[in-house]
Design an enzyme around this catalytic site. Structure first.
Site, PDB file in Angstrom:
ATOM      1  N   GLY A  65       0.793  -1.226   0.000  1.00 53.78           N
ATOM      2  CA  GLY A  65       0.000   0.000   0.000  1.00 53.78           C
ATOM      3  C   GLY A  65       0.825   1.276   0.000  1.00 53.78           C
ATOM      4  CB  SER A  66       4.253   2.214  -1.041  1.00 58.73           C
ATOM      5  OG  SER A  66       4.291   1.833  -2.392  1.00 58.73           O
ATOM      6  CG  ASN A  67       1.625   3.327  -5.557  1.00 55.94           C
ATOM      7  OD1 ASN A  67       2.087   4.323  -6.108  1.00 55.94           O
ATOM      8  ND2 ASN A  67       2.202   2.135  -5.630  1.00 55.94           N
ATOM      9  CG  MET A 105      -1.665  -8.042  -6.501  1.00 50.65           C
ATOM     10  SD  MET A 105      -0.823  -7.099  -7.801  1.00 50.65           S
ATOM     11  CE  MET A 105       0.164  -8.397  -8.523  1.00 50.65           C
ATOM     12  NE  ARG A 106      -8.517 -11.142  -5.182  1.00 45.43           N
ATOM     13  CZ  ARG A 106      -8.457 -12.455  -4.994  1.00 45.43           C
ATOM     14  NH1 ARG A 106      -9.110 -13.272  -5.791  1.00 45.43           N
ATOM     15  NH2 ARG A 106      -7.776 -12.965  -3.999  1.00 45.43           N
ATOM     16  CG  ASN A 116      -4.350  -0.821 -12.655  1.00 40.77           C
ATOM     17  OD1 ASN A 116      -4.175  -1.027 -11.449  1.00 40.77           O
ATOM     18  ND2 ASN A 116      -3.654  -1.460 -13.587  1.00 40.77           N
ATOM     19  CG  HIS A 175       1.131  -1.870 -15.446  1.00 40.11           C
ATOM     20  ND1 HIS A 175       0.869  -3.121 -14.939  1.00 40.11           N
ATOM     21  CD2 HIS A 175       2.170  -2.020 -16.313  1.00 40.11           C
ATOM     22  CE1 HIS A 175       1.708  -3.992 -15.471  1.00 40.11           C
ATOM     23  NE2 HIS A 175       2.498  -3.355 -16.310  1.00 40.11           N
TER      24      HIS A 175
HETATM   25  C1  GRF Z   1       2.927  -0.909  -7.757  1.00 39.93           C
HETATM   26  O1  GRF Z   1       4.182  -1.042  -8.358  1.00 39.93           O
HETATM   27  C2  GRF Z   1       1.826  -0.867  -8.791  1.00 39.93           C
HETATM   28  O2  GRF Z   1       2.215  -0.270  -9.981  1.00 39.93           O
HETATM   29  C3  GRF Z   1       1.564  -2.337  -9.015  1.00 39.93           C
HETATM   30  O3  GRF Z   1       1.695  -2.929  -7.749  1.00 39.93           O
HETATM   31  C4  GRF Z   1       2.573  -2.158  -6.947  1.00 39.93           C
HETATM   32  C5  GRF Z   1       1.843  -1.840  -5.676  1.00 39.93           C
HETATM   33  O4  GRF Z   1       2.675  -1.342  -4.677  1.00 39.93           O
HETATM   34  N1  GRF Z   1       0.275  -2.503  -9.666  1.00 39.93           N
HETATM   35  P1  GRF Z   1       2.037  -0.785  -3.334  1.00 39.93           P
HETATM   36  O5  GRF Z   1       1.170  -1.859  -2.707  1.00 39.93           O
HETATM   37  O6  GRF Z   1       1.250   0.452  -3.646  1.00 39.93           O
HETATM   38  O7  GRF Z   1       3.229  -0.471  -2.448  1.00 39.93           O
END
Ligand code: GRF
Length: 191
Positions: free
Chosen positions: A11-13, A92-93, A109, A111
């Site tokens: 969940g860093s994003n 991841m789905r 999304n 990527h």
């Molecule tokens: C990111 O690199 C995103 O692009 C990919 O999965 C990763 C998720 O990282 N779809 P986080 O869980 O947000 O740290």
């Protein structure tokens, strides 16, 4: 623009989005919930830290998709949280009709490659092994095809001779953490 974050991992994003919101850098966008398919995933902790409700929901028995019944239940729960948009941040789905039809044109999304190159799993490793000189990250609208919806924006990362896979990945993640909140902010100004 009220939105939900869906994620499966660290969940860093999600954290970058919540930080941007706290700092007033998300325009008219308001995160109303975090939804996770993996029990105990770290993304759930960011909800607590930032005061956004975070729940783990059962996705059904499959590994990379929902069961149709569970996907409908997710759509309902996300709606009930008040979300009009969905941001997939490390989810991841693959999504199918129950969610796509419930939020038409309102799911984005992130990527970790310059799509349409290197879709699917491990976009960073795929690009690295190919020997690219540049890669990066992409934010795109979600449709029924994998990582193939309309591109909203991209950020470029150069692979330097001194890079390792780890430093290359780190640079891509830094761009992700900047790009995704900024795209959400821009969408909120027109939503
Ligand atoms: C990111 O690199 C995103 O692009 C990919 O999965 C990763 C998720 O990282 N779809 P986080 O869980 O947000 O740290």
């Amino acid at each position: 623009m009220k939105f939900a974050i869906l994620g499966s991992g660290t969940g860093s994003n999600a954290e970058a989005i919540l930080k941007a919101y706290r700092a007033g850098r998300l325009g008219n966008a308001v995160p109303v919930g975090i939804f996770c398919d993996i029990p105990g995933a770290k993304i759930l902790e960011h909800g607590k830290t930032y005061g956004v409700p975070a729940v783990q929901l059962d996705p059904g028995p499959f590994r990379t998709k929902f069961s149709p019944e569970r996907e409908a239940a997710w759509a309902q729960a996300i709606r009930e949280a008040g979300a009009e948009w969905i941001v997939l941040a490390g989810f991841m789905r693959v999504l199918k009709a129950p969610l796509l039809d419930a939020f038409p044109g309102k799911i984005i999304n992130l990527h970790p490659s310059l799509l349409p190159s290197f879709p699917g799993l491990d976009g960073i490793g795929q690009a690295w092994r190919w020997g690219v000189a540049v890669s990066g990250c992409t934010v795109h609208f979600v449709n029924a095809a994998l990582d193939a919806g309309t591109i909203i924006d991209q950020a470029v990362v150069r692979r330097e001779a001194t890079d390792t896979l780890e430093t290359f990945a780190q640079k891509i993640h830094e761009q992700e953490h900047r790009l995704l909140p900024d795209v959400i902010r821009r969408l909120s100004m027109r939503a």
